[in-house]
Design a protein around this motif. Structure first.
Motif, PDB file in Angstrom:
ATOM      1  N   ASP A  34       0.812  -1.218   0.000  1.00 18.63           N
ATOM      2  CA  ASP A  34       0.000   0.000   0.000  1.00 18.63           C
ATOM      3  C   ASP A  34       0.847   1.272   0.000  1.00 18.63           C
ATOM      4  OD1 ASP A  34      -2.438  -1.246  -0.132  1.00 18.63           O
ATOM      5  OD2 ASP A  34      -2.759  -1.288   2.028  1.00 18.63           O
ATOM      6  N   THR A  35       2.165   1.098   0.044  1.00 17.65           N
ATOM      7  CA  THR A  35       3.044   2.267   0.034  1.00 17.65           C
ATOM      8  C   THR A  35       2.865   3.056  -1.262  1.00 17.65           C
ATOM      9  OG1 THR A  35       4.702   1.127   1.374  1.00 17.65           O
ATOM     10  CG2 THR A  35       5.448   3.049   0.121  1.00 17.65           C
ATOM     11  N   LEU A  36       2.732   4.370  -1.135  1.00 17.00           N
ATOM     12  CA  LEU A  36       2.603   5.216  -2.324  1.00 17.00           C
ATOM     13  C   LEU A  36       3.930   5.251  -3.078  1.00 17.00           C
ATOM     14  CD1 LEU A  36       0.633   8.257  -0.839  1.00 17.00           C
ATOM     15  CD2 LEU A  36      -0.270   6.393  -2.232  1.00 17.00           C
ATOM     16  N   CYS A  37       3.847   5.147  -4.389  1.00 14.96           N
ATOM     17  CA  CYS A  37       5.062   5.177  -5.202  1.00 14.96           C
ATOM     18  C   CYS A  37       5.860   6.456  -4.944  1.00 14.96           C
ATOM     19  CB  CYS A  37       4.705   5.075  -6.690  1.00 14.96           C
ATOM     20  SG  CYS A  37       4.011   3.472  -7.160  1.00 14.96           S
ATOM     21  N   ALA A  38       5.142   7.534  -4.669  1.00 14.94           N
ATOM     22  CA  ALA A  38       5.813   8.806  -4.406  1.00 14.94           C
ATOM     23  C   ALA A  38       6.654   8.766  -3.132  1.00 14.94           C
ATOM     24  CB  ALA A  38       4.778   9.923  -4.298  1.00 14.94           C
ATOM     25  N   MET A  54      -1.448   4.122 -11.378  1.00 19.06           N
ATOM     26  CA  MET A  54      -0.747   3.206 -10.475  1.00 19.06           C
ATOM     27  C   MET A  54       0.002   4.055  -9.467  1.00 19.06           C
ATOM     28  SD  MET A  54       0.596   0.115 -12.970  1.00 19.06           S
ATOM     29  CE  MET A  54       1.176   1.202 -14.272  1.00 19.06           C
ATOM     30  N   THR A  55      -0.626   4.267  -8.340  1.00 14.76           N
ATOM     31  CA  THR A  55      -0.032   5.123  -7.313  1.00 14.76           C
ATOM     32  C   THR A  55       0.578   4.333  -6.161  1.00 14.76           C
ATOM     33  OG1 THR A  55      -2.170   5.295  -6.179  1.00 14.76           O
ATOM     34  CG2 THR A  55      -1.652   6.988  -7.829  1.00 14.76           C
ATOM     35  N   LYS A  56       0.298   3.005  -6.088  1.00 12.99           N
ATOM     36  CA  LYS A  56       0.805   2.179  -5.003  1.00 12.99           C
ATOM     37  C   LYS A  56       1.739   1.092  -5.537  1.00 12.99           C
ATOM     38  CE  LYS A  56      -3.332   2.804  -2.135  1.00 12.99           C
ATOM     39  NZ  LYS A  56      -4.433   2.126  -1.406  1.00 12.99           N
ATOM     40  N   VAL A  57       2.677   0.684  -4.705  1.00 10.79           N
ATOM     41  CA  VAL A  57       3.647  -0.340  -5.090  1.00 10.79           C
ATOM     42  C   VAL A  57       2.951  -1.633  -5.493  1.00 10.79           C
ATOM     43  CG1 VAL A  57       5.511  -1.827  -4.254  1.00 10.79           C
ATOM     44  CG2 VAL A  57       5.498   0.598  -3.684  1.00 10.79           C
ATOM     45  N   GLY A  58       1.931  -2.033  -4.725  1.00 10.57           N
ATOM     46  CA  GLY A  58       1.225  -3.279  -5.028  1.00 10.57           C
ATOM     47  C   GLY A  58       0.578  -3.255  -6.394  1.00 10.57           C
ATOM     48  N   GLU A  59       0.075  -2.102  -6.813  1.00 16.90           N
ATOM     49  CA  GLU A  59      -0.555  -1.982  -8.129  1.00 16.90           C
ATOM     50  C   GLU A  59       0.466  -2.181  -9.238  1.00 16.90           C
ATOM     51  OE1 GLU A  59      -4.065   1.212  -6.868  1.00 16.90           O
ATOM     52  OE2 GLU A  59      -2.135   1.943  -7.637  1.00 16.90           O
ATOM     53  N   VAL A  60       1.673  -1.661  -9.028  1.00 19.46           N
ATOM     54  CA  VAL A  60       2.732  -1.822 -10.035  1.00 19.46           C
ATOM     55  C   VAL A  60       3.195  -3.279 -10.093  1.00 19.46           C
ATOM     56  CG1 VAL A  60       4.981  -1.021 -10.830  1.00 19.46           C
ATOM     57  CG2 VAL A  60       3.463   0.552  -9.614  1.00 19.46           C
ATOM     58  N   LEU A  61       3.369  -3.912  -8.919  1.00 19.68           N
ATOM     59  CA  LEU A  61       3.787  -5.310  -8.890  1.00 19.68           C
ATOM     60  C   LEU A  61       2.740  -6.215  -9.548  1.00 19.68           C
ATOM     61  CD1 LEU A  61       5.291  -5.551  -5.291  1.00 19.68           C
ATOM     62  CD2 LEU A  61       6.547  -5.765  -7.451  1.00 19.68           C
ATOM     63  N   ASP A  62       1.471  -5.921  -9.300  1.00 22.53           N
ATOM     64  CA  ASP A  62       0.400  -6.698  -9.936  1.00 22.53           C
ATOM     65  C   ASP A  62       0.429  -6.517 -11.448  1.00 22.53           C
ATOM     66  OD1 ASP A  62      -0.451  -7.603  -7.494  1.00 22.53           O
ATOM     67  OD2 ASP A  62      -2.080  -6.153  -7.295  1.00 22.53           O
ATOM     68  N   TRP A  63       0.746  -5.324 -11.895  1.00 20.03           N
ATOM     69  CA  TRP A  63       0.855  -5.049 -13.335  1.00 20.03           C
ATOM     70  C   TRP A  63       1.992  -5.863 -13.946  1.00 20.03           C
ATOM     71  CZ3 TRP A  63       3.974  -0.688 -15.809  1.00 20.03           C
ATOM     72  CH2 TRP A  63       3.661  -0.552 -17.168  1.00 20.03           C
ATOM     73  N   LYS A  88      13.554  -3.617  -6.302  1.00 21.78           N
ATOM     74  CA  LYS A  88      14.457  -3.330  -5.193  1.00 21.78           C
ATOM     75  C   LYS A  88      13.646  -3.062  -3.925  1.00 21.78           C
ATOM     76  CE  LYS A  88      18.232  -0.300  -3.709  1.00 21.78           C
ATOM     77  NZ  LYS A  88      19.085   0.859  -4.080  1.00 21.78           N
ATOM     78  N   PHE A  89      12.549  -2.337  -4.069  1.00 21.94           N
ATOM     79  CA  PHE A  89      11.664  -2.078  -2.932  1.00 21.94           C
ATOM     80  C   PHE A  89      11.052  -3.385  -2.453  1.00 21.94           C
ATOM     81  CE2 PHE A  89       7.531  -1.284  -1.023  1.00 21.94           C
ATOM     82  CZ  PHE A  89       7.792  -0.240  -0.144  1.00 21.94           C
ATOM     83  N   GLU A  90      10.632  -4.224  -3.390  1.00 17.45           N
ATOM     84  CA  GLU A  90      10.031  -5.519  -3.036  1.00 17.45           C
ATOM     85  C   GLU A  90      11.033  -6.358  -2.237  1.00 17.45           C
ATOM     86  OE1 GLU A  90       7.870  -9.187  -5.378  1.00 17.45           O
ATOM     87  OE2 GLU A  90       9.738  -8.397  -6.180  1.00 17.45           O
ATOM     88  N   GLU A  91      12.277  -6.374  -2.703  1.00 15.60           N
ATOM     89  CA  GLU A  91      13.316  -7.148  -2.014  1.00 15.60           C
ATOM     90  C   GLU A  91      13.540  -6.635  -0.602  1.00 15.60           C
ATOM     91  OE1 GLU A  91      18.171  -7.853  -2.329  1.00 15.60           O
ATOM     92  OE2 GLU A  91      17.091  -6.859  -3.940  1.00 15.60           O
TER      93      GLU A  91
END
Length: 252
Positions: A170-174, A192-201, A242-245
């Motif tokens: 739920d962390t904001l990409c910003a 895509m404003t959240k990390v999870g949305e980008v990872l799902d993409w 890198k954030f995911e790791e």
């Protein structure tokens, strides 16, 4: 009072140092250890074919699962880079294991993976997948391969809880330090404003991989979808992973 507090700080720092020292020693031991895939492939679990409902699970999902031990994000990255596999289904396809294999064919598949990503990494990956799918095997009517008992942990390494993973996604990409402001603004343009949305993409695109995709498949997909250069797409992908790791897999 101050002396007592100073002693507590010292004691805490000493415990953390000793814990990290044990972790490093264990890692060095594992680097030189000849795991079963190297000399006894028959002792390595072979959790294929997969039970229903797990083919779309990503290797990152497996690494982050609290019941799975020993699968580091480094191994996940190696599998991504070396054999273009992001999901369990893709790994099953790589091993030609959609149907039950004979012992000889299983051995052949194990050695095939070991040759590509290294025997130790392959052993840990097979063990992790077996652990992840073990409880689900009961619903398929298929007999699960036995999973060798894991050695007792030598240190209490930190694990990431499901709540922490949810918060990280739920962390904001910003707010992600690995992303530049320009990258975050760019993602926001695509809702895509959240990390999870980008990872799902990323996961959706990886699940659509054709057979024998190019090594930079995801980079080219992102670049094409967003009309950006491959270099920009790669920087964006690397920042998110890198954030995911760092935050979604306990830094494994």
């Amino acid at each position: 009072m101050k002396a007592s507090k100073a002693h507590e700080v010292y004691k805490d720092a000493k415990e953390k140092f000793e814990l990290k020292e044990k972790e490093i020693q264990q890692h060095l031991e594992e680097l030189n250890q000849e795991l079963p895939l190297f000399d006894k492939p028959e002792e390595v679990p072979f959790p294929f074919p997969l039970p229903d409902g797990v083919a779309d699970a990503t290797l990152a999902n497996v690494a982050a699962d609290p019941v799975v031990l020993g699968l580091s994000i480094g191994i996940v990255k190696t599998v991504r880079d070396e054999i273009n596999c992001f999901t369990l289904g893709q790994l099953q396809h790589f091993l030609n294991a959609k149907e039950t294999l004979s012992p000889d064919k299983q051995k052949e598949a194990k050695l095939k993976l070991g040759k590509r990503i290294g025997p130790n990494a392959a052993w840990k990956l097979f063990r992790a997948v077996a652990s992840y799918t073990g409880s689900r095997k009961k619903t398929t009517g298929k007999k699960a391969d036995p999973v060798p008992a894991a050695a007792p942990a030598k240190s209490a390494a930190k694990t990431t809880t499901s709540d922490e993973i949810a918060m990280g996604r739920d962390t904001l990409c910003a707010d992600v330090e690995e992303l530049t402001p320009t990258q975050a603004q760019f993602l926001a343009q695509f809702k895509m404003t959240k990390v999870g949305e980008v990872l799902d993409w990323f996961d959706r695109m990886n699940k659509e991989r054709p057979d024998n995709p190019p090594k930079d498949y995801l980079v080219k997909r992102v670049a094409s979808a967003c009309s950006i250069t491959d270099k920009t797409a790669k920087a964006l992908i690397d920042s998110i992973y890198k954030f995911e790791e760092k935050y979604l897999t306990g830094g494994n």
